[in-house]
Design an enzyme around this catalytic site. Sequence first.
Site, PDB file in Angstrom:
ATOM      1  N   GLY A   1     -14.374 -39.430  14.837  1.00 38.87           N
ATOM      2  CA  GLY A   1     -15.622 -38.910  14.294  1.00 38.87           C
ATOM      3  C   GLY A   1     -16.802 -39.815  14.493  1.00 38.87           C
ATOM      4  O   GLY A   1     -16.999 -40.428  15.547  1.00 38.87           O
ATOM      5  N   GLY A   2     -17.625 -39.942  13.438  1.00 36.59           N
ATOM      6  CA  GLY A   2     -18.825 -40.758  13.515  1.00 36.59           C
ATOM      7  C   GLY A   2     -18.538 -42.189  13.866  1.00 36.59           C
ATOM      8  O   GLY A   2     -19.378 -42.879  14.462  1.00 36.59           O
TER       9      GLY A   2
ATOM     10  N   GLY B   1     -30.662 -42.536  51.770  1.00 40.15           N
ATOM     11  CA  GLY B   1     -31.174 -42.956  50.474  1.00 40.15           C
ATOM     12  C   GLY B   1     -30.233 -43.892  49.750  1.00 40.15           C
ATOM     13  O   GLY B   1     -30.674 -44.717  48.941  1.00 40.15           O
ATOM     14  N   ALA B   2     -28.927 -43.789  50.035  1.00 40.46           N
ATOM     15  CA  ALA B   2     -27.961 -44.679  49.384  1.00 40.46           C
ATOM     16  C   ALA B   2     -28.200 -46.130  49.804  1.00 40.46           C
ATOM     17  O   ALA B   2     -27.964 -47.050  49.018  1.00 40.46           O
ATOM     18  CB  ALA B   2     -26.537 -44.250  49.727  1.00 40.46           C
TER      19      ALA B   2
END
Length: 565
Positions: free
Chosen positions: A230-231, A465-466
């Site tokens: 949970g939290g 672009g890499a």
Amino acid sequence: GTGPRSLARLARAVSGGVAGLARAAGWERGRVSDSAARLVPQEKRRAALLGGGQARIDSQHKRGKLTARERILLLLDPDSFVEYDMFVEHRCADFGMESDQNKYPGDSVVTGQGRINGRLAYVFSQVFFCFVLVGQMHNSKFNLPRVMFSLSWAGSDCSSCLISSLCLYLQIMDQAVMVGAPVIGLNDSGGARIQEGVESLAGYADIFLRNVLCSGVVPQISLIMGPCAGGAVYSPALTDFTFMVKDTSYLFITGPDVVKSVTNEDVTQEQLGGAKTHTAVSGVAHRAFENDIDALLNLREFFNYLPLSNRDPAPVRKCHDPSNRLVPELDTVVPMESTKAYDMVDIVHSIVDEREFFEIMPSYARNMIVGFARMNGRTVGILGNQPKVASGCLDINSSVKGARFVRFCDAFNIPLITFVDVPGFLPGTAQEYGGIIRHGAKLLFAFAEATVPKITIITRKAYGGAYDVMSSKHLRGDVNYAWPTAEVAVMGAKGAVQIIFRGKETDAEAEYVNKFANPFPAAVRGFVDDIIEPSTTRIRICRDLEVLASKMQSNPWKKHANIPL
């Protein structure tokens, strides 16, 4: 060894150490004065050292786990632990919790500071079995189902203990920032004390806030040594590194029962949030270890790579591996065929000190390797494309993995060394629909923003672009080298020729290779600083790190950047 028998033997030895501490301090009943004023605190101290009692300690050992105090004694240097607030107890008075039999000194968490290889660290270790005892007593007394309310901080109560156990967390985190020392959390969760109600929500928020305020100031490390639901999972998620123990640790927002009731999925704890799931599938955890001993010993080793705070430089230790060592095997490690794979980890091991490389997230996004090593004794962060997996292409997961690592190193003054063999970004609808543009931009952003020393070695492909993204000269790379096998180009020769000539030229591919599939076009334009023999790579890096140790660079003032999250 680190097997079950070894674990049991070590647990007994460490437990004996705790008992020895009690005897040395005169905390046993036989050595305490008959004065009531003195008897009470000494008895409380003795009870705190026993936690939930010897039976609970034995039960923890049978599960192959150490107790909270045993873990601290194993993690820290001998006789270095200074404990804070040993006598804290919960203050809940509802549902029979006010009974003395439901109260234990040091309930929920053991906190303090100590030394790891002589260096200061703040530690909290959560006490699983004290909570279990309380929960079982409560349930048997009122015949209520024991609900995992998904709000637990590893066995600790974060609610009406707000003034007590919660304050212990906040206290050590505040002190850690004040003095500049890392925070290490040993998490072992048993679920929230639902008897204590809604105050736990405020307790979690206070801890989360401290995690955020500590981020980038001091290193934060979480070691999950039991269930955490949970939290509670968001605090480890906010820390810099999360490690897990195989078969005994779990992280999930909602447990298998809730998943079954909501989605009708049948799933085990291990499948839902076990170490394998989070280290290989989700990427939530950075590494998993065999058992408590293995985890704590590896944590000691890992701690040595980190500076104590953002005000300290990268750690430097005495090095017995010559900085001018040649590495001849690197001259033949890259295959002549550009489509043939090789292991980038072998290159890293050959170059770094003593072949020691502490890899981070080795089972997740394996087409990118990241981790810590040393060069001439100095801690460095290593990144590299892995040609053995997806040809080293960048994808969503590898971009996020690399970006977070780069940002950690930049925050804590750790130089970055990048090994490049990247044919581009992974194509396909799955990547495009998943947001590869946005996620790939994270890695670009991280490298561009980083002001620590950045050294880049292009071993083979650096396409499109890499190439730009992988710590290129255009992103303020300090020193960029290329091996003779490097190819810096817009794309591979075959694809480029098909686009340029539309298949009409049969011999154009050789021409394209001669013009672009080599490091010289980039070197002529100043995009790489030198074309070096692979065997000299270690010498070059060590020399450059020495020069760049005094590097001073800053970014324009801003409240904060807006990284494409």
